[in-house]
Design an enzyme around this catalytic site. Structure first.
Site, PDB file in Angstrom:
ATOM      1  CD  GLU A  66      -2.433   1.120   2.610  1.00  0.00           C
ATOM      2  OE1 GLU A  66      -3.476   1.201   2.562  1.00  0.00           O
ATOM      3  OE2 GLU A  66      -2.027   1.225   4.112  1.00  0.00           O
ATOM      4  NE  ARG A 132       9.143   5.231   7.969  1.00  0.00           N
ATOM      5  CZ  ARG A 132       8.627   4.439   8.087  1.00  0.00           C
ATOM      6  NH1 ARG A 132       7.776   3.457   6.912  1.00  0.00           N
ATOM      7  NH2 ARG A 132       8.710   3.261   8.376  1.00  0.00           N
ATOM      8  CG  HIS A 162       2.359   4.586   7.398  1.00  0.00           C
ATOM      9  ND1 HIS A 162       2.045   3.861   7.260  1.00  0.00           N
ATOM     10  CD2 HIS A 162       3.142   5.854   6.300  1.00  0.00           C
ATOM     11  CE1 HIS A 162       3.145   3.300   6.792  1.00  0.00           C
ATOM     12  NE2 HIS A 162       3.608   4.375   5.939  1.00  0.00           N
ATOM     13  CB  CYS A 249       0.293  -1.562   4.874  1.00  0.00           C
ATOM     14  SG  CYS A 249       0.476  -2.292   6.463  1.00  0.00           S
TER      15      CYS A 249
HETATM   16  C1  CIR Z   1       7.394   0.073   7.376  1.00  0.00           C
HETATM   17  O1  CIR Z   1       7.651   0.737   8.808  1.00  0.00           O
HETATM   18  O2  CIR Z   1       7.548   0.467   6.493  1.00  0.00           O
HETATM   19  C2  CIR Z   1       6.793  -1.405   7.393  1.00  0.00           C
HETATM   20  N1  CIR Z   1       7.565  -2.183   8.277  1.00  0.00           N
HETATM   21  C3  CIR Z   1       5.465  -0.668   7.789  1.00  0.00           C
HETATM   22  C4  CIR Z   1       4.239  -0.392   6.916  1.00  0.00           C
HETATM   23  C5  CIR Z   1       3.258  -0.326   7.163  1.00  0.00           C
HETATM   24  N2  CIR Z   1       2.298  -0.007   6.620  1.00  0.00           N
HETATM   25  C6  CIR Z   1       1.335   0.613   6.920  1.00  0.00           C
HETATM   26  O3  CIR Z   1       0.971   1.263   7.782  1.00  0.00           O
HETATM   27  N3  CIR Z   1       0.641   2.007   5.441  1.00  0.00           N
END
Ligand code: CIR
Length: 254
Positions: A66, A132, A162, A249
């Site tokens: 995602e 991010r 997020h 995600c």
């Molecule tokens: C990260 O820290 O980027 C991944 N381990 C987890 C990403 C989760 N993404 C989301 O909630 N959209």
């Protein structure tokens, strides 16, 4: 109404994914694969045709697909992840999106944005400013949305990874909400389905064609979402939780 989804099977490198939840331990790869299959089944049960992409071992977090693209009704936007180890993941989604969508836009440096920070409410998109996603990434995204007749606005995050870690829009003005967003005036006109702090992980859930997929193990959340008139499907995503990944995600839905 969504008709399709794209997912990426986790690679064995998943255990090296980013995590602020180290106390939960490392994900178990076999278990993650089983959970991912059941997640795909849940999407299919909601009527979606699912494109399943092969694992990508170079990028441990690439199953969290995602974050690398924002798909809108009028265009797809390839993001520029804020996490340096995730930035090159976009090279693996570019051709997939160009084959599927007529209009593909790209976020450029110095902008960063991960689409976990973007919540679609009709033709409006809320964009979280987070560790991010930076202002340039948000502004570029809003510019692209405007070009296609849509709108966007920013929300500042202080506590969660997020935007959609703490918010999920379930259509018809219903908003699943938790933590820092509850008292944010930006969201005051929505009908809240409030998730208690101890079940905060369940605030990331997905509306798919009148059904709502939620993580298993959060009974209060299930009761509140079901009680708001939704047909709830539970899916166990415990292995992805260990890497701060929520249900949303794991797929791109459109
Ligand atoms: C990260 O820290 O980027 C991944 N381990 C987890 C990403 C989760 N993404 C989301 O909630 N959209």
């Amino acid at each position: 109404m969504f008709t399709k989804a794209i997912v990426r099977i986790p690679g064995k490198s998943l255990i090296h994914g980013l995590s602020d939840s180290k106390s939960l331990g490392l994900p178990n790869y076999d278990e993650a694969i089983t959970q991912h299959k059941l997640y795909i089944e849940a999407l299919k049960l909601c009527g979606l045709e699912v494109t399943v992409l092969e694992p990508c071992e170079e990028y441990p977090d690439s199953t969290f697909i995602e974050d690398v693209a924002l798909i809108t009704p009028h265009c797809a936007i390839i993001t520029r992840p804020g996490a340096p180890t995730r930035r090159a993941e976009i090279t693996k989604i570019d051709s997939v999106l160009r084959n599927e969508f007529l209009n593909v836009e790209v976020i450029e440096a110095p902008g960063t944005i991960e689409a976990g920070d973007v919540m679609m409410v009709g033709s409006h998109f809320y964009i979280g400013l987070s560790d991010r996603t930076n202002r340039s990434g948000a502004e570029q995204t809003i510019g692209i949305l405007k070009k296609y007749g849509m709108t966007g606005s920013t929300v500042t995050l202080n506590e969660v990874l997020h935007l959609k870690t703490g918010l999920s829009y379930l259509e018809n003005n219903k908003l699943v909400i938790c933590g820092e967003f509850i008292n944010d005036p930006i969201f005051k006109d929505y009908d809240f389905i409030e998730i208690p702090k101890e079940e905060s992980y369940a605030a990331n859930c997905i509306w798919v064609n009148e059904r709502v997929i939620i993580p298993s193990g959060y009974p209060i959340s299930n009761e509140r979402i079901s009680g708001s008139g939704f047909n709830v499907i539970e899916v166990d995503v415990s292995e992805f939780k260990k890497l701060d990944g929520g249900l949303s995600c794991l797929s791109l839905r459109y």
